[in-house]
Scaffold this active site. Structure first.
Site, PDB file in Angstrom:
ATOM      1  N   HIS A  32      26.224  42.705  38.279  1.00  0.00           N
ATOM      2  CA  HIS A  32      26.246  43.979  37.580  1.00  0.00           C
ATOM      3  C   HIS A  32      27.630  44.567  37.738  1.00  0.00           C
ATOM      4  O   HIS A  32      28.179  45.626  37.976  1.00  0.00           O
ATOM      5  CB  HIS A  32      25.198  44.983  38.406  1.00  0.00           C
ATOM      6  CG  HIS A  32      24.021  44.748  37.890  1.00  0.00           C
ATOM      7  ND1 HIS A  32      23.292  45.438  36.902  1.00  0.00           N
ATOM      8  CD2 HIS A  32      22.751  44.079  38.607  1.00  0.00           C
ATOM      9  CE1 HIS A  32      21.906  44.903  36.933  1.00  0.00           C
ATOM     10  NE2 HIS A  32      21.769  44.107  37.736  1.00  0.00           N
ATOM     11  N   THR A  33      28.623  43.621  37.643  1.00  0.00           N
ATOM     12  CA  THR A  33      30.055  43.870  37.706  1.00  0.00           C
ATOM     13  C   THR A  33      30.647  43.543  36.399  1.00  0.00           C
ATOM     14  O   THR A  33      31.710  44.345  35.919  1.00  0.00           O
ATOM     15  CB  THR A  33      30.780  42.891  38.705  1.00  0.00           C
ATOM     16  OG1 THR A  33      30.211  41.647  38.708  1.00  0.00           O
ATOM     17  CG2 THR A  33      30.470  43.592  40.232  1.00  0.00           C
ATOM     18  N   SER A  49      13.581  34.591  33.894  1.00  0.00           N
ATOM     19  CA  SER A  49      13.969  34.184  35.089  1.00  0.00           C
ATOM     20  C   SER A  49      15.193  34.515  35.637  1.00  0.00           C
ATOM     21  O   SER A  49      15.715  34.099  36.745  1.00  0.00           O
ATOM     22  CB  SER A  49      13.518  32.721  35.619  1.00  0.00           C
ATOM     23  OG  SER A  49      12.306  32.592  35.309  1.00  0.00           O
ATOM     24  N   GLY A  50      16.008  35.363  34.815  1.00  0.00           N
ATOM     25  CA  GLY A  50      17.439  35.611  35.084  1.00  0.00           C
ATOM     26  C   GLY A  50      18.294  34.285  34.975  1.00  0.00           C
ATOM     27  O   GLY A  50      19.404  34.325  35.757  1.00  0.00           O
ATOM     28  N   LEU A  51      17.818  33.302  34.260  1.00  0.00           N
ATOM     29  CA  LEU A  51      18.806  32.103  34.066  1.00  0.00           C
ATOM     30  C   LEU A  51      19.274  31.868  32.787  1.00  0.00           C
ATOM     31  O   LEU A  51      19.713  30.937  32.150  1.00  0.00           O
ATOM     32  CB  LEU A  51      18.044  30.847  34.512  1.00  0.00           C
ATOM     33  CG  LEU A  51      17.358  30.916  36.096  1.00  0.00           C
ATOM     34  CD1 LEU A  51      16.414  29.509  36.199  1.00  0.00           C
ATOM     35  CD2 LEU A  51      18.349  30.718  36.914  1.00  0.00           C
ATOM     36  N   SER A  52      19.306  33.133  32.051  1.00  0.00           N
ATOM     37  CA  SER A  52      19.706  33.263  30.647  1.00  0.00           C
ATOM     38  C   SER A  52      19.339  32.348  29.552  1.00  0.00           C
ATOM     39  O   SER A  52      20.128  31.942  28.765  1.00  0.00           O
ATOM     40  CB  SER A  52      21.448  32.927  30.864  1.00  0.00           C
ATOM     41  OG  SER A  52      22.080  33.931  31.064  1.00  0.00           O
ATOM     42  N   ASP A 100      26.928  35.823  30.477  1.00  0.00           N
ATOM     43  CA  ASP A 100      26.222  34.760  30.239  1.00  0.00           C
ATOM     44  C   ASP A 100      26.798  33.968  29.016  1.00  0.00           C
ATOM     45  O   ASP A 100      26.602  32.824  29.058  1.00  0.00           O
ATOM     46  CB  ASP A 100      24.862  35.344  29.956  1.00  0.00           C
ATOM     47  CG  ASP A 100      24.385  36.591  30.883  1.00  0.00           C
ATOM     48  OD1 ASP A 100      24.643  36.202  32.074  1.00  0.00           O
ATOM     49  OD2 ASP A 100      23.445  37.088  30.716  1.00  0.00           O
TER      50      ASP A 100
HETATM   51  C1  GLA Z   1      22.489  40.274  32.875  1.00  0.00           C
HETATM   52  C2  GLA Z   1      23.323  40.324  31.689  1.00  0.00           C
HETATM   53  C3  GLA Z   1      24.728  40.020  32.265  1.00  0.00           C
HETATM   54  C4  GLA Z   1      24.939  40.770  33.563  1.00  0.00           C
HETATM   55  C5  GLA Z   1      23.709  40.495  34.702  1.00  0.00           C
HETATM   56  C6  GLA Z   1      23.777  41.110  35.884  1.00  0.00           C
HETATM   57  O1  GLA Z   1      21.986  38.878  32.942  1.00  0.00           O
HETATM   58  O2  GLA Z   1      23.179  39.930  30.432  1.00  0.00           O
HETATM   59  O3  GLA Z   1      25.734  40.492  31.567  1.00  0.00           O
HETATM   60  O4  GLA Z   1      25.400  42.059  33.549  1.00  0.00           O
HETATM   61  O5  GLA Z   1      22.541  40.811  33.961  1.00  0.00           O
HETATM   62  O6  GLA Z   1      25.098  40.618  36.478  1.00  0.00           O
END
Ligand code: GLA
Length: 416
Positions: free
Chosen positions: A51-52, A141-144, A189
């Site tokens: 979240h930066t 899963s937060g792995l894009s 990402d």
């Molecule tokens: C998601 C968003 C990214 C980033 C993260 C948190 O993955 O796509 O751009 O903001 O959350 O760090």
């Protein structure tokens, strides 16, 4: 012919995996002909700095060995047809044009449309393709996994149409392109997917976008463990994510006004003119409690990325781990994007020998990443297996939800 992008791979892969064979078979079955071009795009794990990015502050992710393969054949018209070996994703078809109407929120085809629309707004008369997709990046899963799909499709359009564009330009364009799905993300990402170097993590700076590879010390192991709570970026997590981006903007506006610096001053400018401590002092005097917490997470997290870069360069596993755990506490308490399962995973990891652990990515579920040494990794994996996964439903294979991340290279496109 225009110059090909840096992601164009000249070396053919020598070993064809079972997954690739299956992909070729599925393509032939779907389209009655053979695929000619393949894009491979990796998933990623963010090691620190969450979240930066949308606040213009640095992050430090690395690409992982799990990837998405998009096998294609060019078409002479602007149609894109895409099917997926995973039949829960129904075939999709659309025209590449400047305004593409989205499918319902959460539909996988929106990630194909996102890249197509952005490129059509920049380049005229693009031809489309027929495609088959296979991915082993865990979903939601937060792995894009979804960015990997968007990037693969965009790279394929560029390659088949002989369009040349620089890496940083494409990263910036694709970061904006993904807003199509309704999430106001930053550029982490897309940048790591394209620019990752093998055996390295990358520090990414924004405005302008810049990737700095940092070799991962050979004795470090990053364990990825899924919380089994789905974090669908374009689904349920979307509104909370977007509300965090609004809160960060609001906090910035109020702090800059209180500091009497011009409107439009960025977090980065603020941080290069005052210490985190001074800024937090202003925030505490100016903002209401929730915004103080959001602001505190953003500025302290950015400082942790600086310190983490130094720790990785110095091969200081304990310092890096400590920063990861501090980051988790900040995401949990100040940014409020963790959940019970993620907290539980980090506690098990650090209680069984990890130097540090944190949620990775947007949060609200998804994965935890823990850092340990090669000597400690088995103990950590065993503890996670026994204390978290036993007794829970986790799908077919434990390796899909619990695995060691290998720092991997970025995206490539090749003829097959
Ligand atoms: C998601 C968003 C990214 C980033 C993260 C948190 O993955 O796509 O751009 O903001 O959350 O760090």
């Amino acid at each position: 012919m225009a110059q090909q992008g840096a992601w164009r791979s000249v070396t053919e892969p020598t070993v064809t995996s079972r997954r690739e064979e299956h992909l070729h078979e599925a393509f032939a079955k779907e389209y009655g002909t053979v695929g000619t071009h393949m894009a491979r795009t990796p998933g990623r794990v963010n090691l620190i700095g969450d979240h930066t990015d949308y606040n213009g502050l640095p992050v430090m992710p690395m690409a992982i060995q799990r990837d998405l393969m998009l096998l294609c054949r060019a078409r002479t018209d602007s149609t894109v047809r895409a099917a997926n070996v995973d039949r829960q994703f129904a075939p999709r078809s659309f025209e590449i044009q400047q305004e593409i109407a989205p499918y319902d929120p959460g539909d996988w085809g929106n990630y194909l449309k996102a890249g197509g629309q952005a490129l059509a707004q920049q380049y005229a008369s693009l031809c489309g393709f027929d495609a088959m997709v296979s991915s082993d990046i865990p979903i939601a899963s937060g792995l894009s996994s979804s960015t990997a799909l968007m990037m693969a499709s965009a790279l394929m359009i560029l390659d088949l149409n002989d369009v040349a564009i620089s890496g940083p330009q494409l990263m910036e364009m694709m970061a904006r392109a993904e807003h199509y799905v309704g999430t106001r993300g930053g550029g982490m990402d897309q940048a790591i997917c394209l620019g990752a170097q093998p055996q390295s993590a990358s520090r990414i700076d924004f405005n302008p976008m810049q990737l700095t590879p940092i070799p991962v010390p050979s004795s470090w192991r990053f364990v990825i463990a899924s919380s089994l709570v789905q974090a669908e970026k374009s689904g349920a997590a979307r509104e909370v994510y977007n509300s965090r981006t609004r809160e960060c903007r609001e906090a910035l506006g109020l702090v800059t006004a209180a500091c009497r610096v011009p409107d439009g001053t960025s977090y980065k400018d603020l941080m290069s003119n005052a210490s985190a401590c001074e800024l937090l002092g202003v925030a505490e005097r100016t903002l209401e409690a929730t915004l103080v917490r959001r602001f505190r997470h953003v500025v302290t997290e950015a400082s942790r990325v600086d310190d983490a870069e130094q720790a990785m360069r110095a091969d200081d596993v304990n310092a890096f781990g400590r920063l990861m755990s501090e980051s988790h506490a900040s995401l949990r308490d100040d940014f409020e994007v963790s959940c019970e399962e993620l907290d539980n995973l980090t506690e098990i990891a650090t209680g069984s020998g990890a130097s540090g652990a944190r949620l990775s990515g947007a949060g609200f579920g998804g994965c935890m990443v823990a850092l340990c040494t090669a000597d400690d990794v088995d103990g950590v994996v065993d503890a996670l297996t026994a204390e978290f996964y036993s007794g829970r439903e986790f799908g077919e294979q434990l390796e899909d939800v619990l695995f060691i991340a290998e720092p991997s290279k970025g995206a490539c496109v090749m003829e097959v």
